[in-house]
Design an enzyme around this catalytic site. Structure first.
Site, PDB file in Angstrom:
ATOM      1  N   GLU A   1      -5.238   1.904   2.253  1.00  0.00           N
ATOM      2  CA  GLU A   1      -5.310   0.666   3.076  1.00  0.00           C
ATOM      3  C   GLU A   1      -5.447   1.082   4.486  1.00  0.00           C
ATOM      4  O   GLU A   1      -6.217   0.647   5.319  1.00  0.00           O
ATOM      5  CB  GLU A   1      -3.860   0.121   2.932  1.00  0.00           C
ATOM      6  CG  GLU A   1      -3.793  -1.107   3.645  1.00  0.00           C
ATOM      7  CD  GLU A   1      -3.366  -1.035   5.165  1.00  0.00           C
ATOM      8  OE1 GLU A   1      -3.258  -2.211   5.764  1.00  0.00           O
ATOM      9  OE2 GLU A   1      -2.934  -0.038   5.602  1.00  0.00           O
TER      10      GLU A   1
ATOM     11  N   HIS B   1       0.714  -1.183  -0.148  1.00  0.00           N
ATOM     12  CA  HIS B   1       0.088   0.010   0.061  1.00  0.00           C
ATOM     13  C   HIS B   1       0.831   1.427  -0.157  1.00  0.00           C
ATOM     14  O   HIS B   1       1.870   1.409   0.568  1.00  0.00           O
ATOM     15  CB  HIS B   1      -1.040  -0.038   0.923  1.00  0.00           C
ATOM     16  CG  HIS B   1      -0.630   0.149   2.589  1.00  0.00           C
ATOM     17  ND1 HIS B   1      -0.155   1.418   3.271  1.00  0.00           N
ATOM     18  CD2 HIS B   1      -0.189  -0.920   3.254  1.00  0.00           C
ATOM     19  CE1 HIS B   1       0.312   1.293   4.395  1.00  0.00           C
ATOM     20  NE2 HIS B   1       0.317  -0.131   4.499  1.00  0.00           N
TER      21      HIS B   1
END
Length: 498
Positions: A325, A281
């Site tokens: 995320e 992420h």
């Protein structure tokens, strides 16, 4: 051999800026294919040897510089979604991948997300500030960002059901134990039954970290803060003994919708019926620059992607850099949910790389299996275990419970796995926290174990080389494993813990 690819890239650039016959384009495409074909097939040992600490450090320096783009707006470096630091990260990822001589097709996938920033928070219980007090990501502010006051009320059980809230009033601030359901549901029920705010206390030793997530449309959420187990039990005991605890909470925060993007890079050659996929992420929390979480995963993927261009692959490789995320796995879940059934079934496996370089690291492997998870997940686990064992490293199995970006893939029937170096828990060998700067401002260049970073990035290279060259012995996707929403995890996200 590399010169051929570079030359091809220059020719393609010239074609893009001139009027040429379609036949010329076909000839250049054929030349590109020929250039790729002239490269050696990817080899794990060779690919690993190209990964260096110097390259990882250089990228980490660049990522920290990019995080500093947010200094003016946030007062410190951060790569949280919506910030200049995150948009700079997105630009850096795209530019790095697009500079690799047309080896990859680089695209972005926009999606809507919610960003959160807590500017200030405070609480007192009987005029005492809890020592472990911490903000919850995605918490709304208190009304008008001013203090609210009320008696602290202990919620029975875990505060996951309507019946737990029958005896509260609108003059209460609630004390709720972590567990059984998400932080977000506890905050929604607090609001539903009229309480002013909530304090959620941990159900295990250590600091509590959490997000309230994105609430369903039209659902109200109460302001929330967190405290650790020790202080939570202290206040619980006082309340059970009949004491009145006058409480104040004040939160100044912002929660709002934005548009952000995933970045996807796929090799322009290889079998597109057998896609080897891996991801990290691109965002951090608002509190800091996130050089370990998950700058380390982003850096590892970029460096592996760069060195992979020295080779050809038999199976397509798809690198993903997820956004949001930290807001609850929003980017990866959006991607997995957006796949058509045909697109889904072409992905043979997904590998998750989140936090590769924790300073007090352990070599963690997700404990996947082929009974509870899509077939192939156990083979992924064994690949990582075999690697660590063959190099003489101890490894630790950690729960495969939905706390990172693999969850959307597993839920949609795609085999998954991954490794990590550790977050908020303690190292079993020395008893110290694995990452003392987890989700904090100090997650910077000093918060990296360079030896673990190198080992884990080389393992990522090994995983890519292994499956990009041959999937013969890897379980074939099964039709029944492609059914959408085939699984459901209680834990979603490294902060959406229950």
């Amino acid at each position: 051999m590399k010169l051929n690819i570079i030359t091809s890239s220059l020719i393609l650039s010239n074609i893009a800026n001139a009027a040429v016959l379609p036949q010329a384009v076909f000839e250049i495409e054929d030349y590109l294919i020929s250039s790729i074909d002239s490269l050696p097939l990817v080899n794990s040992t060779e690919l690993q040897s190209l990964i260096t600490t110097e390259a990882l450090y250089s990228r980490a320096e660049k990522l920290y510089e990019i995080a500093s783009y947010s200094n003016k707006s946030f007062g410190h470096p951060t790569r949280v979604i919506g910030s200049k630091g995150h948009w700079g990260t997105i630009g850096y990822i795209k530019n790095e991948l697009k500079s690799l001589n047309n080896y990859y097709n680089v695209t972005v996938q926009p999606f809507k997300a919610f960003m959160s920033e807590v500017f200030e928070f405070n609480a007192t219980i009987n005029n005492e500030i809890p020592k472990s007090l911490i903000e919850m990501d995605m918490t709304p502010p208190t009304p008008n960002k001013k203090p609210v006051y009320g008696e602290l009320k202990l919620i029975p059980n875990f505060g996951c059901n309507d019946d737990d809230y029958l005896n509260i009033s609108n003059n209460n601030i609630l004390l709720i134990k972590r567990g059984e359901c998400s932080f977000g549901l506890k905050a929604q029920l607090t609001s539903k039954f009229g309480a002013k705010a909530a304090i959620i206390y941990n159900n295990e030793p250590g600091e509590i970290r959490g997000t309230l997530g994105v609430p369903p449309d039209g659902v109200s959420v109460a302001p929330c803060l967190g405290i650790n187990l020790e202080e939570g039990l202290k206040y619980e005991s006082l309340l059970l003994n009949g004491e009145i605890l006058n409480t104040m909470i004040q939160i100044d925060s912002f929660v709002g919708p934005i548009t952000t993007v995933n970045v996807i890079a796929e090799t322009n050659h290889g079998n597109d019926e057998n896609i080897v996929m891996l991801g990290a992420h691109s965002d951090s929390v608002s509190a800091g620059p996130g050089i370990n979480d998950d700058g380390s995963g982003t850096i590892s993927l970029l460096e592996v992607a760069k060195q992979l261009t020295n080779y050809r692959v038999n199976n397509k490789v798809r690198f993903a850099f997820w956004a949001a995320e930290e807001e609850g796995l929003l980017g990866s879940n959006y991607y997995a949910e957006s796949l058509t059934l045909n697109e889904n079934e072409k992905i043979r496996l997904f590998m998750d790389y989140d936090m590769m370089a924790s300073p007090n690291y352990e070599y963690e492997v997700y404990d996947a299996n082929n009974i509870d998870n899509p077939k192939g997940s156990e083979e992924l686990k064994n690949l990582y275990i075999d690697y660590y064992k063959s190099h003489g490293y101890n490894y630790t199995l950690i729960p495969f419970d939905g706390r990172s970006d693999y969850v959307g893939f597993i839920e949609h029937g795609i085999p998954g796995g991954g490794i990590a170096a550790g977050a908020e828990k303690n190292n079993a060998e020395n008893g110290k926290v694995l990452d003392k700067c987890y989700h904090q401002l100090c997650d910077d260049l000093t918060n990296i174990a360079w030896d673990a970073f190198l080992v884990n990035t080389q393992l990522i290279a090994h995983s890519v080389a292994t499956y990009a060259s041959d999937l013969t012995d890897f379980p074939v996707r099964e039709i029944e494993n492609s059914k959408l929403n085939s699984m459901s995890f209680a834990y979603r996200g490294d902060k959406l813990i229950i």
